[in-house]
Design a protein around this motif. Structure first.
Motif, PDB file in Angstrom:
ATOM      1  N   PRO A  73       0.778  -1.248  -0.072  1.00  0.00           N
ATOM      2  CA  PRO A  73       0.031   0.132  -0.004  1.00  0.00           C
ATOM      3  C   PRO A  73       0.807   1.409   0.067  1.00  0.00           C
ATOM      4  CG  PRO A  73      -0.474  -1.526   1.625  1.00  0.00           C
ATOM      5  CD  PRO A  73       0.601  -2.002   1.103  1.00  0.00           C
ATOM      6  N   GLU A  78      -5.662   6.851   0.003  1.00  0.00           N
ATOM      7  CA  GLU A  78      -7.040   6.409   0.389  1.00  0.00           C
ATOM      8  C   GLU A  78      -6.943   4.805  -0.420  1.00  0.00           C
ATOM      9  OE1 GLU A  78      -9.702   5.940  -1.534  1.00  0.00           O
ATOM     10  OE2 GLU A  78      -8.943   6.415  -3.507  1.00  0.00           O
ATOM     11  N   PRO A  79      -7.762   3.833  -0.077  1.00  0.00           N
ATOM     12  CA  PRO A  79      -7.670   2.688  -0.481  1.00  0.00           C
ATOM     13  C   PRO A  79      -7.889   2.535  -2.179  1.00  0.00           C
ATOM     14  CG  PRO A  79      -8.987   2.637   1.506  1.00  0.00           C
ATOM     15  CD  PRO A  79      -8.708   4.218   1.047  1.00  0.00           C
ATOM     16  N   ALA A 134      -5.793  -7.913  -0.745  1.00  0.00           N
ATOM     17  CA  ALA A 134      -5.830  -6.899   0.561  1.00  0.00           C
ATOM     18  C   ALA A 134      -6.081  -5.449   0.064  1.00  0.00           C
ATOM     19  CB  ALA A 134      -4.531  -6.761   1.420  1.00  0.00           C
ATOM     20  N   ALA A 138      -9.592  -3.618   0.330  1.00  0.00           N
ATOM     21  CA  ALA A 138      -9.824  -2.051   0.951  1.00  0.00           C
ATOM     22  C   ALA A 138     -10.585  -1.202   0.237  1.00  0.00           C
ATOM     23  CB  ALA A 138      -8.485  -1.743   1.372  1.00  0.00           C
ATOM     24  N   PRO A 141     -14.853  -2.590  -0.541  1.00  0.00           N
ATOM     25  CA  PRO A 141     -15.350  -3.234   0.573  1.00  0.00           C
ATOM     26  C   PRO A 141     -16.797  -3.891   0.415  1.00  0.00           C
ATOM     27  CG  PRO A 141     -15.614  -0.922   1.155  1.00  0.00           C
ATOM     28  CD  PRO A 141     -14.711  -1.295  -0.117  1.00  0.00           C
TER      29      PRO A 141
END
Length: 199
Positions: A73, A78-79, A134, A138, A141
């Protein structure tokens, strides 16, 4: 525990393994060739790596680390943005260079014919997919775990295609379209998205 000097020498030897493997293939990887490439004494190469298998395994693990870094990441992002950044990393010129692509093809070939190398390659792929899942979970969702995993696998196939085709016919426009396709797989929800994932 190694001091800085010995760590640097080990890194030089590892870089030399990668260079020799990319340039000369598995048949060119010898302790002597690697020591010459690294500009170190033969005894130093054998001090860090017992034999040719150890050298090649270390090269595979180095590529695994490099791949895992692609799906780390981005701090502070932000995701959704972190996922987009990760998807664009495969188009970095370092990953599309002729030596790197030649090396990747060599390692994929080795994984197909040697159980030890295949196990390292499979562990690397699982590690990469875990990171990609992952990031995707994120950013999305709203997706079920099964859908996240399906999309991550589809993205991986497109990315592997980028590396393979870039090794044969480098084309920046094709790479850009492929990266856009991975974004569509990750973020789109319409009927076209489902068709893209099953294509």
């Amino acid at each position: 525990m190694h001091d800085d000097t010995s760590t640097d020498k080990r890194e030089r030897i590892l870089e030399a393994v990668l260079a020799v493997l990319a340039r000369d293939g598995i048949s060119g990887v010898t302790m002597r060739a690697v020591a010459r490439e690294a500009e170190v004494a033969l005894g130093l190469a054998t001090y860090y790596f017992e034999d040719k298998d150890g050298l090649v395994a270390a090269a595979l693990e180095r590529i695994a680390d490099s791949d895992a870094a692609l799906v780390e990441p981005t701090p502070g992002a932000e995701p959704g943005e972190a996922l987009r950044v990760a998807l664009h990393r495969i188009a970095d010129p370092d990953f599309l260079s002729v030596p790197y692509l030649a090396l990747r093809l060599q390692l994929w070939s080795l994984a197909g014919v040697d159980e030890r190398y295949a196990a390292i390659n499979q562990a690397a792929q699982r590690r990469y997919l875990t990171g990609l899942v992952a990031l995707l979970a994120a950013a999305r969702p709203d997706l079920s775990p099964g859908e996240v995993e399906r999309r991550a696998n589809d993205i991986l196939i497109v990315q592997n295609g980028v590396w393979l085709t870039s090794a044969l016919v480098p084309d920046p426009d094709t790479v850009a379209r492929s990266v856009a396709r991975t974004e569509a797989i990750a973020f789109d929800d319409g009927p076209d998205s489902a068709a893209t994932r099953s294509a």
